[in-house]
Design a protein around this motif. Structure first.
Motif, PDB file in Angstrom:
ATOM      1  N   ASP A 166       0.859  -1.181   0.000  1.00  8.92           N
ATOM      2  CA  ASP A 166       0.000   0.000   0.000  1.00  8.92           C
ATOM      3  C   ASP A 166       0.895   1.230   0.000  1.00  8.92           C
ATOM      4  N   PHE A 167       0.285   2.380   0.190  1.00  8.48           N
ATOM      5  CA  PHE A 167       1.037   3.635   0.268  1.00  8.48           C
ATOM      6  C   PHE A 167       0.961   4.223   1.680  1.00  8.48           C
ATOM      7  N   SER A 168       0.948   3.369   2.674  1.00  9.78           N
ATOM      8  CA  SER A 168       0.924   3.854   4.060  1.00  9.78           C
ATOM      9  C   SER A 168       1.854   3.010   4.924  1.00  9.78           C
ATOM     10  N   TYR A 169       1.358   1.850   5.421  1.00  9.60           N
ATOM     11  CA  TYR A 169       2.140   1.041   6.353  1.00  9.60           C
ATOM     12  C   TYR A 169       3.437   0.507   5.735  1.00  9.60           C
ATOM     13  N   SER A 170       3.399   0.196   4.454  1.00  9.70           N
ATOM     14  CA  SER A 170       4.557  -0.453   3.812  1.00  9.70           C
ATOM     15  C   SER A 170       5.787   0.432   3.783  1.00  9.70           C
ATOM     16  N   TRP A 171       5.646   1.703   4.107  1.00 10.88           N
ATOM     17  CA  TRP A 171       6.762   2.646   3.959  1.00 10.88           C
ATOM     18  C   TRP A 171       7.311   3.119   5.310  1.00 10.88           C
ATOM     19  N   GLN A 172       6.731   2.616   6.420  1.00 12.12           N
ATOM     20  CA  GLN A 172       7.050   3.185   7.726  1.00 12.12           C
ATOM     21  C   GLN A 172       8.469   2.870   8.200  1.00 12.12           C
ATOM     22  N   ASP A 173       9.082   1.790   7.709  1.00 18.57           N
ATOM     23  CA  ASP A 173      10.454   1.489   8.149  1.00 18.57           C
ATOM     24  C   ASP A 173      11.501   2.163   7.266  1.00 18.57           C
ATOM     25  N   GLY A 174      11.079   2.889   6.237  1.00 23.39           N
ATOM     26  CA  GLY A 174      12.005   3.626   5.376  1.00 23.39           C
ATOM     27  C   GLY A 174      12.738   2.765   4.371  1.00 23.39           C
ATOM     28  N   LEU A 175      12.628   1.433   4.487  1.00 29.46           N
ATOM     29  CA  LEU A 175      13.407   0.556   3.607  1.00 29.46           C
ATOM     30  C   LEU A 175      12.910   0.589   2.171  1.00 29.46           C
ATOM     31  N   ALA A 176      11.610   0.794   1.980  1.00 31.67           N
ATOM     32  CA  ALA A 176      11.084   0.839   0.608  1.00 31.67           C
ATOM     33  C   ALA A 176      11.671   2.028  -0.144  1.00 31.67           C
ATOM     34  N   PHE A 177      11.780   3.183   0.529  1.00 24.87           N
ATOM     35  CA  PHE A 177      12.396   4.361  -0.121  1.00 24.87           C
ATOM     36  C   PHE A 177      13.847   4.045  -0.475  1.00 24.87           C
ATOM     37  N   ALA A 199      14.187   2.735  11.622  1.00 24.86           N
ATOM     38  CA  ALA A 199      13.212   3.285  10.669  1.00 24.86           C
ATOM     39  C   ALA A 199      13.451   4.768  10.408  1.00 24.86           C
ATOM     40  N   ARG A 200      13.648   5.543  11.465  1.00 22.20           N
ATOM     41  CA  ARG A 200      13.847   6.992  11.287  1.00 22.20           C
ATOM     42  C   ARG A 200      15.139   7.278  10.518  1.00 22.20           C
ATOM     43  N   GLY A 201      16.196   6.546  10.865  1.00 23.44           N
ATOM     44  CA  GLY A 201      17.459   6.773  10.168  1.00 23.44           C
ATOM     45  C   GLY A 201      17.376   6.413   8.690  1.00 23.44           C
ATOM     46  N   ASN A 202      16.720   5.285   8.404  1.00 25.24           N
ATOM     47  CA  ASN A 202      16.580   4.873   7.004  1.00 25.24           C
ATOM     48  C   ASN A 202      15.729   5.869   6.220  1.00 25.24           C
ATOM     49  N   THR A 203      14.639   6.316   6.837  1.00 30.83           N
ATOM     50  CA  THR A 203      13.762   7.284   6.162  1.00 30.83           C
ATOM     51  C   THR A 203      14.487   8.597   5.925  1.00 30.83           C
ATOM     52  N   ALA A 204      15.186   9.067   6.942  1.00 33.93           N
ATOM     53  CA  ALA A 204      15.916  10.333   6.802  1.00 33.93           C
ATOM     54  C   ALA A 204      16.984  10.234   5.713  1.00 33.93           C
ATOM     55  N   LEU A 205      17.682   9.087   5.687  1.00 33.05           N
ATOM     56  CA  LEU A 205      18.721   8.905   4.669  1.00 33.05           C
ATOM     57  C   LEU A 205      18.118   8.950   3.268  1.00 33.05           C
ATOM     58  N   ALA A 206      17.009   8.242   3.066  1.00 31.62           N
ATOM     59  CA  ALA A 206      16.375   8.213   1.742  1.00 31.62           C
ATOM     60  C   ALA A 206      15.923   9.612   1.334  1.00 31.62           C
ATOM     61  N   PHE A 207      15.290  10.341   2.260  1.00 35.11           N
ATOM     62  CA  PHE A 207      14.812  11.689   1.923  1.00 35.11           C
ATOM     63  C   PHE A 207      15.981  12.598   1.563  1.00 35.11           C
ATOM     64  N   ASP A 208      17.073  12.473   2.321  1.00 32.85           N
ATOM     65  CA  ASP A 208      18.231  13.352   2.081  1.00 32.85           C
ATOM     66  C   ASP A 208      18.891  13.035   0.733  1.00 32.85           C
ATOM     67  N   VAL A 209      19.107  11.738   0.457  1.00 35.63           N
ATOM     68  CA  VAL A 209      19.737  11.350  -0.818  1.00 35.63           C
ATOM     69  C   VAL A 209      18.858  11.755  -1.997  1.00 35.63           C
ATOM     70  N   ALA A 210      17.553  11.525  -1.862  1.00 38.29           N
ATOM     71  CA  ALA A 210      16.645  11.872  -2.961  1.00 38.29           C
ATOM     72  C   ALA A 210      16.672  13.363  -3.256  1.00 38.29           C
ATOM     73  N   GLU A 211      16.747  14.166  -2.191  1.00 40.29           N
ATOM     74  CA  GLU A 211      16.740  15.618  -2.405  1.00 40.29           C
ATOM     75  C   GLU A 211      18.074  16.111  -2.964  1.00 40.29           C
TER      76      GLU A 211
END
Length: 637
Positions: A166-177, A199-211
Motif C-alpha cells: 500500500d502507500f501507508s504502512y509499507s513505507w514506515q520502516d524507510g526501507l522501501a524508499f 526506521a527513522r534513520g533509514n527514512t531520513a537517509l532516503a529523503f536526504d539522498v533523494a533531495e
C-alpha cells in the motif's frame, strides 16, 4: 475527499490491521501538498506559499500553478485582487481551466476556495496531482495509482525486507524508499549496510539522498512516516510519484530524448553563432556609416592649428576605433568561416546571412569606409602639405599592395567552404601567400622613416601605416593559424564515426574550454580537468600512467590524441579491463561474486546460469565465485 486504494489482479491487498482514522492526515496533506505546489511554482521563480489552504484564497497562486503544470496561459486575471468579487473571478478562471482538461470537480465552488475550506481545497489539489503527476504513470497495462503501486512492487521485489502492499504502512520502516534508490542508483547508498531496525534513520537517509542527488523535493518529513499510526496514503503517493518520474529518465525513450537534446544543443550553438554574426555585422556597419556621416559634416579652414587638430583626431581614430573595427572584421570573417565549416561537418546547407548583413555587404561598407578615409585624409592634408608627392606615392603603393593582399586573404578566408581537406589546402595556400608580407612590411617601415625625415606625417594615397599593417598582418596570421587548427580538429572529429554528433560536439567543446592558451593541446592539469568535467575520474596513480601513455613523453596531449582517447573510452567494447571493472561493480569491489550479486544486476537469468556453471568456486566465501580466475582463463590461453 477520501482516497480509495487501487485494486487489480497484479496488486496484493494489505493484510495489516488498519488503525482508527484521526485528523492527522489533514495536517500532513496540507504540509505535503503545499511543498508540492511550491516545488512547481519554483519552476517559474514563484512562491513560496506558507499554506495552500489560505494562500489560494485570492486565486492568483492557483492560476499560476495551473499555467505551469498545464503548460498554457489562462489569460488575463487580477494579479492584485482586493475585493472578494475579484478573488472569486480568479478562482473561477482556474476552476474552468481544470474542467476544460476533462477533470471532474464536484461539490467545490470558487467561494469554498476564497473562504479557505481546507478539506475541499485538499481534495481539489489531490485531483490536480492525480491528473498531472500520477495519471500518466503506466506499468504493464496498469495506470495511475495501480501502475505506481505495481512499479514499486516490481522494483523492490529483490529486497526481502521490503513488501510494498500500500502507500501507508509499507513505507514506515524507510526501507522501501532506500530500496527504490538503491535499485536505480546503487552508487548513492549501500542498502545492505543499513540498520533495518532504524526506521527513522533509514527514512531520513532516503529523503536526504533523494533531495541532494536526485532533485526530488522533500515533500514529507520523517515524522510524517515514522511517528504516526498510519502514514497518509495520498501524501506518500504524491512523494513516491516523484521517484517514478525521476527514475523514468533512465528509460530508452529518455536516452533517445537526451541524444536528440544534445543534437539540438549543437544546432542551437550553430544558430547562436549565426545570430552573433548578424548582430555584430549590423553593429559594425552602423558604426562605419555613423563615422562617415561625422566626416561629411566636418568643416575645414585653411588654419594650420585647426587642420592639425583634424589630423590628430583622425590619427586617434586610426589607432583606436579603426583597429577595433579591423579586429572585429577579422573576427567576423573567421566566425563566418567557422559557421560554414561547422555546417559542412554536420551536412547542413551553407549559411546565408540576411540581406544587408552578407559578407559582400560588409565588404562594400568596409571598402566605402576605406574610400571615405582616403577622402577625409586628403581633405585634411591639402591644407598642410604641398609637395613630396613622389615619396608618398611609393609609400602608398607599397602600403596599398600589402592591404590588398590582406584583403584578398580575408575575403578568401570568409568565403571558405567545401570539403575539409580542400579548405585546409586553401588555408595553407593563404599562409604561403601571407609570408612575403614580412619583407613588404620591412620596405614599408623604411619608406615611413624616409617620410618622417622629410617631415611628412600623412599620406594622400593610403591610410595604412606600417604599424597598422603590421597589426593587421599579425591578426591575419593568427586568424589563419586558428583556422588551420579548427579545420584539423574538425577533420579529426569527422573520422570518429562510432559516436553521435552530440557526443563529439561535447568532447570538442570541452577540449576548447580547457585549452586556455589556444595551443590546440592540453597539459596534464588541463587534461585531468577535462576528464573530470566529462565524468571520468581516475586516481592519481591511474592518471599518471594514462597521461604518460597518451603524451608519449611530451608535455602536452594533442587534440587528435585526446579525441581518439575519448572515443575509445566512450565506445562500448568488450575488453578484459572493462569486463573486470563490470565484475567489480556487481561484486561491490569483492574479489569474488555471489549469485545474489548477479541476481541484483540487469543480467538475464540465462546468462547468470551460464556464469555460475563456468566460473570456479572462490576459496574466500562458501557462496562465492572467483571471477578473477575465470577472466584469466578466458583471456590468457
Amino acid at each position: 475527499m477520501l482516497c480509495t486504494m487501487p485494486s487489480g489482479n497484479n496488486i496484493r491487498s494489505s493484510t495489516k490491521r488498519q488503525p482508527a482514522v484521526d485528523n492527522t492526515w489533514e495536517a500532513v496533506q496540507s504540509k505535503t501538498f503545499t511543498k508540492w505546489v511550491n516545488a512547481r511554482l519554483a519552476e517559474n521563480s514563484l512562491g513560496p506559499l506558507d499554506d495552500i489552504c489560505t494562500d489560494f484564497s485570492d486565486g492568483t497562486a492557483l492560476v499560476q500553478l495551473l499555467e505551469i503544470i498545464g503548460d498554457a496561459s489562462l489569460g488575463r486575471f487580477n494579479r492584485n485582487p482586493r475585493m472578494r468579487i475579484q478573488k472569486v473571478e480568479n478562482v473561477n478562471l482556474a476552476l474552468d481551466f481544470i474542467r476544460s482538461r476533462k477533470i471532474n470537480l464536484t461539490n467545490i465552488g470558487a467561494e469554498d476556495i476564497v473562504d479557505s475550506n481546507r478539506k475541499l481545497i485538499l481534495g481539489m489539489i489531490w485531483i490536480i496531482i492525480l491528473r498531472f503527476t500520477i495519471e500518466d504513470i503506466s506499468e504493464e497495462g496498469l495506470s495511475a495509482m495501480d501502475g505506481l503501486l505495481l512499479w514499486c512492487q516490481r522494483k523492490t521485489a529483490p529486497y526481502k525486507e521490503v513488501d510494498v502492499q500500500d502507500f501507508s504502512y509499507s513505507w514506515q520502516d524507510g526501507l522501501a524508499f532506500c530500496a527504490l534508490i538503491h535499485r536505480h542508483r546503487p552508487d548513492l547508498l549501500d542498502y545492505h549496510a543499513l540498520d533495518k531496525r532504524d526506521a527513522r534513520g533509514n527514512t531520513a537517509l532516503a529523503f536526504d539522498v533523494a533531495e541532494r542527488c536526485l532533485d526530488i523535493p522533500r515533500l514529507l518529513d520523517v515524522e510524517d512516516i515514522c511517528d504516526v499510526a498510519k502514514p497518509d496514503d495520498r501524501s506518500v503517493m504524491t512523494y513516491v510519484a516523484q521517484y517514478f518520474h525521476a527514475f523514468s529518465s533512465l528509460s530508452k525513450a529518455e536516452t533517445a530524448g537526451r541524444r536528440l537534446g544534445k543534437f539540438t544543443d549543437v544546432m542551437q550553438s550553430v544558430f547562436d553563432m549565426q545570430h552573433d554574426y548578424e548582430t555584430r555585422v549590423s553593429k559594425l556597419i552602423a558604426a562605419i556609416c555613423a563615422q562617415q556621416d561625422d566626416w561629411a559634416r566636418a568643416s575645414f579652414e585653411a588654419v594650420y592649428a585647426k587642420a592639425r587638430a583634424q589630423s590628430d583626431a583622425f590619427n586617434d581614430y586610426k589607432v583606436g576605433t579603426k583597429r577595433k573595427w579591423t579586429y572585429e572584421k577579422i573576427e567576423l570573417d573567421t566566425l563566418l568561416g567557422n559557421i560554414q565549416t561547422k555546417r559542412v561537418t554536420y551536412n547542413l546547407a551553407p549559411f546565408v546571412p540576411r540581406a544587408g548583413l552578407t559578407p559582400q555587404d560588409l565588404e562594400a561598407a568596409w571598402n566605402k569606409l576605406a574610400a571615405e578615409e582616403v577622402r577625409h585624409r586628403k581633405t585634411i592634408n591639402q591644407y598642410i602639405r604641398q609637395s613630396r608627392d613622389a615619396l608618398q606615392r611609393r609609400y602608398g603603393s607599397e602600403a596599398n599592395g600589402i592591404q590588398a593582399v590582406l584583403n584578398s586573404i580575408a575575403h578568401a578566408l570568409a568565403a571558405l567552404c567545401g570539403e575539409l581537406d580542400d579548405q585546409l589546402a586553401t588555408v595553407h595556400g593563404l599562409i604561403s601567400k601571407a609570408k612575403p608580407l614580412g619583407a613588404s612590411l620591412r620596405r614599408l617601415a623604411e619608406l615611413e622613416k624616409h617620410c618622417a625625415d622629410a617631415n611628412i606625417d600623412e599620406h594622400d594615397y593610403t591610410v595604412y601605416s606600417a604599424s597598422d599593417l603590421e597589426y593587421d598582418t599579425e591578426m591575419t596570421m593568427k586568424a589563419l593559424e586558428k583556422k588551420v587548427r579548427f579545420i584539423e580538429n574538425q577533420s579529426a572529429v569527422r573520422n570518429m564515426t562510432n559516436l553521435t554528433p552530440a557526443q563529439l560536439e561535447e568532447f570538442e567543446a570541452t577540449f576548447r574550454y580547457f585549452d586556455r592558451d589556444g595551443s590546440n593541446a592540453l597539459n596534464d592539469a588541463e587534461f585531468r580537468a577535462a576528464l573530470d568535467s566529462l565524468g571520468h575520474s581516475f586516481s592519481d596513480e591511474e592518471f599518471a600512467v594514462l597521461y604518460d601513455q597518451l603524451s608519449c613523453g611530451s608535455d602536452v596531449i594533442s587534440f587528435e590524441v585526446y579525441i581518439r582517447f575519448m572515443v575509445e573510452l566512450t565506445e562500448d567494447q568488450t575488453t578484459p579491463e572493462q569486463l573486470l571493472q563490470s565484475f567489480r561493480v556487481i561484486a561491490a569491489d569483492k574479489e569474488y561474486v555471489t549469485s545474489n550479486d548477479l541476481n541484483l544486476s540487469d543480467i538475464s537469468r540465462a546468462s547468470i546460469a551460464y556464469l555460475l556453471r563456468v566460473m570456479p568456486k572462490s576459496d574466500q566465501a562458501a557462496d562465492g565465485y572467483d571471477y578473477l580466475a575465470y577472466l584469466r582463463d578466458v583471456f590468457e590461453r
